[in-house]
Every structure is written in C-alpha cells, then in structure tokens.
Design a protein around this motif. Structure first.
Motif: not given
Length: 135
Positions: A45-49, A51-62, A114-122
């Motif tokens: 995500v970061y290497a292809k730039g 960040e504006d297209v993909i929303e990262l959702i992680g578990p709560p830090a706590s 996922i990486v292959e999909y992102l590489d081909e789509r973008f």
C-alpha cells in the motif's frame, strides 16, 4: 443483561453502517501490526502510494490477543477485539488477517493474492512484482 445485549447489538449495527460508508469511498484493509502477512500488504500500500485509496483498519490498541497495533479508526468505531474479529469473520469465514474488502463488498484474503491484486489494479504506479516470474 437484556440492556447489555441490546447495547452490544446497537454498537454492532453502528459499526457496520460506518464500515459501509467507508467502503463506498475506499477499499478497506483489515490488518494487524502483529502479523507479518499484514505487514507485507501494508508495505505494498505504501510503496504504491495507495494511502488515499485504502483505509487501514486495525484492532484496538488496547486489546492483546489479535490487536496491539495502532488503528486508523477511533476505538469507538473499532470496538472491542471481539467486535473487530467478528467483522473480519463476517467478511471471511476463516477469519484471517489481512483481508481486503473491495467496493462491491467482496473480499480478498491472503497477503500474496492482495499484493498481486493491488499491483494489477493500480498498474499506473511502479510494479511490485517482476515482469518475468522466473526473474
């Protein structure tokens, strides 16, 4: 007890509606900072730039079991670790992270896919994979 269950159900509905609104705007990537596989996808995500297209959702830090990493969403939106994993399992019955949710609601599991999909789509940005698989 009934009030607690009702509040939990309401919180789950609010969370689901917020995810639906986000999905209309962006791809959603369910991730965790404790997963090497999720790190591979975040790197893409970061290497292809994207960040504006993909929303990262992680578990709560706590939370400790799956979570522990920072999240791009407020804790009130992510909910408890159980809520986070429940959402992941709703989208992918195996409940594996990383998980990329597309605009149409379908989802892609497995970091390599996922990486292959992102590489081909973008493809307009630099490729992450070699042009010749034998290389």
């Amino acid at each position: 007890v009934v009030a607690a269950v009702s509040m939990s159900a309401v919180a789950a509905l609010v969370y689901a509606k917020k995810l639906q609104r986000l999905a209309k705007k962006k791809l959603l990537l369910f991730t965790s900072h404790r997963s090497n596989f999720a790190a591979r996808v975040r790197y893409a995500v970061y290497a292809k730039g994207l960040e504006d297209v993909i929303e990262l959702i992680g578990p709560p830090a706590s939370e400790g079991a799956v979570g522990g990493g920072a999240t791009s969403l407020p804790a009130t939106m992510v909910g408890s670790d159980d809520t986070y994993m429940h959402r992941v399992r709703e989208l992918n019955k195996i409940g594996k992270i990383p998980l990329l949710v597309l605009e149409d609601g379908s989802s892609l599991p497995e970091s390599q896919i996922i990486v292959e999909y992102l590489d081909e789509r973008f493809a307009q940005s630099a490729s992450l994979l070699p042009a010749d698989p034998a290389a």
